[in-house]
Write a protein that holds these residues in place. Structure first.
Motif, PDB file in Angstrom:
ATOM      1  N   MET A   1       3.904  34.539 -40.718  1.00  0.00           N
ATOM      2  CA  MET A   1       3.865  35.665 -39.762  1.00  0.00           C
ATOM      3  C   MET A   1       5.230  36.344 -39.660  1.00  0.00           C
ATOM      4  O   MET A   1       5.313  37.571 -39.532  1.00  0.00           O
ATOM      5  N   LEU A   2       6.307  35.547 -39.731  1.00  0.00           N
ATOM      6  CA  LEU A   2       7.646  36.156 -39.741  1.00  0.00           C
ATOM      7  C   LEU A   2       7.797  37.030 -40.987  1.00  0.00           C
ATOM      8  O   LEU A   2       8.354  38.137 -40.925  1.00  0.00           O
ATOM      9  N   GLY A   3       7.274  36.527 -42.115  1.00  0.00           N
ATOM     10  CA  GLY A   3       7.346  37.300 -43.365  1.00  0.00           C
ATOM     11  C   GLY A   3       6.541  38.588 -43.279  1.00  0.00           C
ATOM     12  O   GLY A   3       6.989  39.646 -43.739  1.00  0.00           O
TER      13      GLY A   3
ATOM     14  N   ALA B   1       8.404  41.096 -41.105  1.00  0.00           N
ATOM     15  CA  ALA B   1       9.521  41.694 -41.853  1.00  0.00           C
ATOM     16  C   ALA B   1       8.999  42.710 -42.869  1.00  0.00           C
ATOM     17  O   ALA B   1       9.577  43.799 -43.034  1.00  0.00           O
ATOM     18  N   ALA B   2       7.899  42.357 -43.536  1.00  0.00           N
ATOM     19  CA  ALA B   2       7.351  43.266 -44.555  1.00  0.00           C
ATOM     20  C   ALA B   2       6.871  44.573 -43.911  1.00  0.00           C
ATOM     21  O   ALA B   2       7.108  45.661 -44.445  1.00  0.00           O
ATOM     22  N   TYR B   3       6.233  44.476 -42.750  1.00  0.00           N
ATOM     23  CA  TYR B   3       5.776  45.692 -42.053  1.00  0.00           C
ATOM     24  C   TYR B   3       6.969  46.570 -41.664  1.00  0.00           C
ATOM     25  O   TYR B   3       6.958  47.787 -41.842  1.00  0.00           O
ATOM     26  N   VAL B   4       7.995  45.931 -41.093  1.00  0.00           N
ATOM     27  CA  VAL B   4       9.151  46.723 -40.634  1.00  0.00           C
ATOM     28  C   VAL B   4       9.822  47.407 -41.834  1.00  0.00           C
ATOM     29  O   VAL B   4      10.170  48.595 -41.778  1.00  0.00           O
ATOM     30  N   ARG B   5       9.970  46.652 -42.930  1.00  0.00           N
ATOM     31  CA  ARG B   5      10.589  47.243 -44.129  1.00  0.00           C
ATOM     32  C   ARG B   5       9.735  48.391 -44.658  1.00  0.00           C
ATOM     33  O   ARG B   5      10.247  49.449 -45.015  1.00  0.00           O
TER      34      ARG B   5
ATOM     35  N   ALA C   1      17.144  38.247 -41.058  1.00  0.00           N
ATOM     36  CA  ALA C   1      18.200  38.970 -41.795  1.00  0.00           C
ATOM     37  C   ALA C   1      18.066  38.692 -43.292  1.00  0.00           C
ATOM     38  O   ALA C   1      18.208  39.594 -44.126  1.00  0.00           O
ATOM     39  N   GLY C   2      17.754  37.442 -43.627  1.00  0.00           N
ATOM     40  CA  GLY C   2      17.566  37.062 -45.030  1.00  0.00           C
ATOM     41  C   GLY C   2      16.369  37.749 -45.659  1.00  0.00           C
ATOM     42  O   GLY C   2      16.282  37.866 -46.884  1.00  0.00           O
TER      43      GLY C   2
ATOM     44  N   GLY D   1       6.831  51.180 -34.123  1.00  0.00           N
ATOM     45  CA  GLY D   1       7.617  49.938 -34.168  1.00  0.00           C
ATOM     46  C   GLY D   1       6.742  48.711 -33.967  1.00  0.00           C
ATOM     47  O   GLY D   1       5.679  48.769 -33.346  1.00  0.00           O
ATOM     48  N   ARG D   2       7.206  47.597 -34.533  1.00  0.00           N
ATOM     49  CA  ARG D   2       6.403  46.365 -34.568  1.00  0.00           C
ATOM     50  C   ARG D   2       6.920  45.323 -33.587  1.00  0.00           C
ATOM     51  O   ARG D   2       8.139  45.177 -33.418  1.00  0.00           O
TER      52      ARG D   2
END
Ligand SMILES: C[S@@+](CC[C@H](N)C(=O)[O-])C[C@H]1O[C@@H](n2cnc3c(N)ncnc32)[C@H](O)[C@@H]1O
Length: 217
Positions: free
Chosen positions: A38-40, A43-47, A69-70, A144-145
């Motif tokens: 879910m963290l991934g 991050a993918a949505y925000v990117r 950040a990574g 925004g997510r």
């Protein structure tokens, strides 16, 4: 206005146990495969939306902040506990951490591409949760997510002692359906809701919710 007592108690509690918390829980979030997924996804949505500043709210030792950040996010952390913030800064010198409360974020309206609250909304008194979700909505840009992670249940866990320290810490367990309803009431679209069984010594199921401030907001 005077600070609600639950904030003062939570701050004092985490200041007292920060060292032991870090020693005991280091590496734990990385062992939870669905949480990492879910963290991934967050991050993918925000990117994919073009990035933008992300705030990890209740960042604690900064492990999740550094992980995000990574994953390529421009992320900083904010935490109620000065001791947690000091330790996160020492451990992750390349990431920015500030003291603050999710009940009143020092962030301009619409400034953020994402907000994560990973096992931190659990420390908000139930009557204050709608106000915190409104605050997340305020600081997010349209589109925004928001990512939430929490223990599932109805009865809070209360601790008067932790790691040999006298504390007054409350861990509210939350119901994903109720939180989803509160998110919708705050104006969010709820995009994903994952509830999984307890693993690796956990005593409750866990839930992850991804929500979005409408692009048209
Ligand atoms: C269970 S820890 C989780 C830390 C981190 N998110 C993680 O998963 O490793 C909860 C953190 O939320 C912070 N916290 C609790 N209430 C907060 C508030 N109102 N505003 C900001 N941080 C808060 C605590 O100080 C603590 O560091």
């Amino acid at each position: 206005m005077a600070e609600p007592s639950f904030l003062a108690d939570t701050r004092a509690g985490y200041d007292a146990i920060a060292a032991e918390y870090i020693e005991n829980f280091r590496g734990e979030f990385e062992s939870k495969t669905l949480g990492l997924a879910m963290l991934g996804a967050f991050a993918a949505y925000v990117r994919a939306d073009g990035g933008g500043r992300v705030l990890d709210v209740g960042s604690g030792p900064g492990w999740v902040t550094a992980h995000l950040a990574g994953l390529g996010l421009e992320v900083s952390g904010v935490d109620l506990s000065p001791e947690m913030v000091a330790r996160a800064r020492r451990e992750h010198p390349g990431v920015r951490f500030e003291e603050g409360s999710m009940t009143a974020l020092d962030v301009a309206d619409g400034a953020l591409g994402g907000v994560s609250a990973w096992y931190s909304l659990i420390h908000i008194a139930p009557e204050a949760v709608p106000g915190v979700l409104a605050e997340f909505y305020r600081v997010l840009a349209p589109g925004g997510r928001l990512l939430l992670g929490f223990q599932v249940g109805e009865e809070p866990s209360r601790y008067a002692e932790a790691f040999g320290h006298r504390v007054s810490l409350v861990f509210h367990r939350l119901l994903p359906g109720r939180v989803a309803g509160q998110l919708r009431a705050a104006g969010f679209d709820v995009e994903a809701r994952l509830e999984r069984e307890a693993v690796l010594g956990e005593v409750t199921p866990q839930a992850y919710l991804l929500a979005r401030k409408p692009v048209s907001a």
